[in-house]
Design a protein around this motif. Sequence first.
Motif, PDB file in Angstrom:
ATOM      1  N   ARG A   1      -0.426  -0.117  12.516  1.00 22.88           N
ATOM      2  CA  ARG A   1      -1.278  -0.594  11.432  1.00 22.88           C
ATOM      3  C   ARG A   1      -2.291  -1.608  11.962  1.00 22.88           C
ATOM      4  N   MET A   2      -1.830  -2.534  12.801  1.00 24.51           N
ATOM      5  CA  MET A   2      -2.749  -3.515  13.357  1.00 24.51           C
ATOM      6  C   MET A   2      -3.803  -2.816  14.226  1.00 24.51           C
TER       7      MET A   2
ATOM      8  N   SER B   1       5.504   0.693  13.539  1.00 22.65           N
ATOM      9  CA  SER B   1       4.602   0.869  12.395  1.00 22.65           C
ATOM     10  C   SER B   1       3.657  -0.310  12.240  1.00 22.65           C
ATOM     11  N   ASP B   2       4.175  -1.519  12.422  1.00 25.03           N
ATOM     12  CA  ASP B   2       3.326  -2.703  12.304  1.00 25.03           C
ATOM     13  C   ASP B   2       2.252  -2.723  13.388  1.00 25.03           C
TER      14      ASP B   2
ATOM     15  N   TYR C   1       8.193 -11.192  17.050  1.00 25.55           N
ATOM     16  CA  TYR C   1       8.027 -10.179  16.006  1.00 25.55           C
ATOM     17  C   TYR C   1       9.138 -10.406  14.993  1.00 25.55           C
TER      18      TYR C   1
ATOM     19  N   ASP D   1       9.951  -3.086  11.478  1.00 23.40           N
ATOM     20  CA  ASP D   1       9.464  -1.801  11.975  1.00 23.40           C
ATOM     21  C   ASP D   1       8.296  -2.074  12.927  1.00 23.40           C
ATOM     22  N   TYR D   2       8.632  -2.488  14.135  1.00 22.37           N
ATOM     23  CA  TYR D   2       7.639  -2.903  15.123  1.00 22.37           C
ATOM     24  C   TYR D   2       6.574  -1.839  15.361  1.00 22.37           C
TER      25      TYR D   2
ATOM     26  N   GLU E   1      -0.094 -10.219   9.201  1.00 18.45           N
ATOM     27  CA  GLU E   1       0.389  -9.113   8.370  1.00 18.45           C
ATOM     28  C   GLU E   1       1.200  -8.101   9.178  1.00 18.45           C
ATOM     29  N   SER E   2       1.089  -8.159  10.487  1.00 17.56           N
ATOM     30  CA  SER E   2       1.874  -7.279  11.368  1.00 17.56           C
ATOM     31  C   SER E   2       3.180  -7.933  11.792  1.00 17.56           C
ATOM     32  N   ASN E   3       3.525  -9.020  11.127  1.00 15.19           N
ATOM     33  CA  ASN E   3       4.800  -9.715  11.349  1.00 15.19           C
ATOM     34  C   ASN E   3       4.911 -10.337  12.729  1.00 15.19           C
TER      35      ASN E   3
ATOM     36  N   GLY F   1       9.329  -8.773  11.863  1.00 18.55           N
ATOM     37  CA  GLY F   1       9.440  -7.692  10.892  1.00 18.55           C
ATOM     38  C   GLY F   1      10.616  -6.792  11.179  1.00 18.55           C
TER      39      GLY F   1
END
Length: 120
Positions: A76-77, A72-73, A65, A69-70, A41-43, A67
């Motif tokens: 979040r993780m 932010s991901d 990676y 927005d590294y 989910e964190s790409n 995604g």
Amino acid sequence: MASKEPPRRTAQFIYLKPEHLDEYKEIHEKVWSEVLQAIKESNIADYSIFLSLTPRPTLFASFKYVGNDYDSDMLRMASHPKVQEWWRLTDGMQESPIPGAKGSAEGPWWGQMDEVFRLE
């Protein structure tokens, strides 16, 4: 959301305490499903951890990676309770190459590596 940009390739390293070699391998045979889901989910894709025993036990990790927005991901993780629990478990088995590092949750914990050659 996946990015339209080429994947950001990351390489990291950290030392593994010799007395935790077997335990580290064992827990990575059955990584907790919540941790695996948080990584996805964190790409993060194409994630691998390698082990070298010489000159001292060293872990090398690489991932892509995918995604957009590294930062932010990764935040979040890092806030995920099961990821925090996993890091508390694995950090005790590792020795950071970064002077003064206190742990994965307080980062940086793993040493970062720069790509100097790539053949596609």
